[in-house]
Write a protein that holds these residues in place. Structure first.
Motif, PDB file in Angstrom:
ATOM      1  N   ASP A 144       0.884  -1.353  -0.039  1.00  0.00           N
ATOM      2  CA  ASP A 144      -0.051  -0.005   0.025  1.00  0.00           C
ATOM      3  C   ASP A 144       0.781   1.288   0.179  1.00  0.00           C
ATOM      4  O   ASP A 144       0.716   2.265  -0.576  1.00  0.00           O
ATOM      5  N   VAL A 145       1.879   1.235   0.845  1.00  0.00           N
ATOM      6  CA  VAL A 145       2.641   2.341   1.039  1.00  0.00           C
ATOM      7  C   VAL A 145       3.524   2.676  -0.524  1.00  0.00           C
ATOM      8  O   VAL A 145       3.321   3.851  -0.954  1.00  0.00           O
ATOM      9  N   GLU A 146       3.907   1.491  -1.146  1.00  0.00           N
ATOM     10  CA  GLU A 146       4.564   1.675  -2.515  1.00  0.00           C
ATOM     11  C   GLU A 146       3.452   2.276  -3.630  1.00  0.00           C
ATOM     12  O   GLU A 146       3.994   2.915  -4.444  1.00  0.00           O
ATOM     13  N   ASP A 147       2.186   1.737  -3.400  1.00  0.00           N
ATOM     14  CA  ASP A 147       1.447   2.211  -4.204  1.00  0.00           C
ATOM     15  C   ASP A 147       0.957   3.627  -3.984  1.00  0.00           C
ATOM     16  O   ASP A 147       0.743   4.606  -4.943  1.00  0.00           O
ATOM     17  N   VAL A 148       0.761   4.317  -2.696  1.00  0.00           N
ATOM     18  CA  VAL A 148       0.551   5.656  -2.486  1.00  0.00           C
ATOM     19  C   VAL A 148       1.806   6.367  -2.985  1.00  0.00           C
ATOM     20  O   VAL A 148       1.685   7.363  -3.774  1.00  0.00           O
ATOM     21  N   VAL A 149       3.036   5.853  -2.858  1.00  0.00           N
ATOM     22  CA  VAL A 149       4.235   6.695  -3.464  1.00  0.00           C
ATOM     23  C   VAL A 149       4.187   6.859  -4.744  1.00  0.00           C
ATOM     24  O   VAL A 149       4.336   7.834  -5.491  1.00  0.00           O
ATOM     25  N   ALA A 150       3.580   5.691  -5.595  1.00  0.00           N
ATOM     26  CA  ALA A 150       3.559   5.700  -6.964  1.00  0.00           C
ATOM     27  C   ALA A 150       2.552   6.733  -7.257  1.00  0.00           C
ATOM     28  O   ALA A 150       2.724   7.526  -8.557  1.00  0.00           O
ATOM     29  N   PHE A 151       1.325   6.680  -6.978  1.00  0.00           N
ATOM     30  CA  PHE A 151       0.434   7.567  -7.057  1.00  0.00           C
ATOM     31  C   PHE A 151       0.979   9.132  -6.819  1.00  0.00           C
ATOM     32  O   PHE A 151       0.746  10.224  -7.678  1.00  0.00           O
ATOM     33  N   LEU A 152       1.478   9.428  -5.737  1.00  0.00           N
ATOM     34  CA  LEU A 152       2.001  10.750  -5.411  1.00  0.00           C
ATOM     35  C   LEU A 152       3.292  11.246  -6.329  1.00  0.00           C
ATOM     36  O   LEU A 152       3.402  12.557  -6.909  1.00  0.00           O
ATOM     37  N   MET A 153       3.989  10.426  -7.075  1.00  0.00           N
ATOM     38  CA  MET A 153       4.864  10.555  -7.967  1.00  0.00           C
ATOM     39  C   MET A 153       4.264  11.025  -9.160  1.00  0.00           C
ATOM     40  O   MET A 153       4.973  11.756 -10.084  1.00  0.00           O
ATOM     41  N   THR A 154       3.151  10.795  -9.469  1.00  0.00           N
ATOM     42  CA  THR A 154       2.141  11.239 -10.757  1.00  0.00           C
ATOM     43  C   THR A 154       2.020  12.671 -10.463  1.00  0.00           C
ATOM     44  O   THR A 154       1.555  13.434 -11.501  1.00  0.00           O
ATOM     45  N   LEU A 155       1.882  13.273  -9.198  1.00  0.00           N
ATOM     46  CA  LEU A 155       1.177  14.554  -9.164  1.00  0.00           C
ATOM     47  C   LEU A 155       2.443  15.610  -9.316  1.00  0.00           C
ATOM     48  O   LEU A 155       3.343  15.870  -8.493  1.00  0.00           O
ATOM     49  N   LYS A 156       2.456  15.998 -10.663  1.00  0.00           N
ATOM     50  CA  LYS A 156       3.395  17.164 -10.835  1.00  0.00           C
ATOM     51  C   LYS A 156       2.907  18.559 -11.208  1.00  0.00           C
ATOM     52  O   LYS A 156       1.717  18.672 -11.315  1.00  0.00           O
ATOM     53  N   GLU A 157       3.640  19.407 -10.706  1.00  0.00           N
ATOM     54  CA  GLU A 157       3.201  20.912 -11.166  1.00  0.00           C
ATOM     55  C   GLU A 157       2.988  20.970 -12.471  1.00  0.00           C
ATOM     56  O   GLU A 157       3.343  20.483 -13.602  1.00  0.00           O
ATOM     57  N   GLN A 158       1.807  21.744 -12.578  1.00  0.00           N
ATOM     58  CA  GLN A 158       1.308  21.969 -14.009  1.00  0.00           C
ATOM     59  C   GLN A 158       1.682  23.024 -14.804  1.00  0.00           C
ATOM     60  O   GLN A 158       2.259  23.998 -14.449  1.00  0.00           O
TER      61      GLN A 158
END
Length: 158
Positions: A144-158
């Motif tokens: 779950d931690v790895e999945d959350v980190v993978a999601f957070l890594m997709t959140l880039k500045e626009q």
């Protein structure tokens, strides 16, 4: 040996290898709050991570943080910083450390440690005498931690 049996055995071998490679909460190594090594050796799934971030029964990160990518999740919080741009602000290792135990980076934070299973204060004994006495499970699993980190890594500045 049939093809189905071979595939089944290969799947079981992969699953047991992944489980054997999981780092237990007590064995996690922090370096300046960051965790360099994957907790599972398996890449995180950003879609599963998004679900965990938004689900009240799981991570519930949106209780404290705003995440524009999850605009369909109501009542997002303002306690923690917005997570938009998190993938640009922090490295994968830093995000893994923050999700696992943010207190290793920010000593006074109110953010819960999502991958910790000991060292808790159990006030129930002082008030009710009914605090659990055995070990507690982490809020999130290593994957779950790895999945959350993978999601957070997709959140880039626009």
């Amino acid at each position: 040996m049939t093809k189905a049996l071979k595939l089944g055995l290969a799947g079981m071998l992969c699953a047991s290898t992944a489980m054997a490679g999981e780092i237990k909460p007590k064995d996690v190594s922090f370096a300046d709050g960051a965790i360099e090594q994957s907790l599972t050796g398996t890449p995180g799934d950003p879609e599963k991570g998004a679900t965990i971030v938004g689900e009240k029964s799981m991570g519930n990160c949106v209780a404290c943080h705003q995440v524009s990518a999850l605009a369909d999740v109501p009542f997002q919080g303002e306690v923690g910083p917005p997570l938009d741009g998190a993938g640009d602000r922090w490295t994968e290792a830093e995000l893994r450390g923050l999700v696992a135990n943010a207190k290793m980076t920010f000593e006074g934070t109110v953010m819960p440690a999502f991958y910790k299973d000991d060292g808790f204060i159990r006030p129930g004994d002082a008030y009710t005498g009914k605090a659990p006495s055995g070990p507690l499970e982490p809020i999130l699993s290593a994957q779950d931690v790895e999945d959350v980190v993978a999601f957070l890594m997709t959140l880039k500045e626009q």
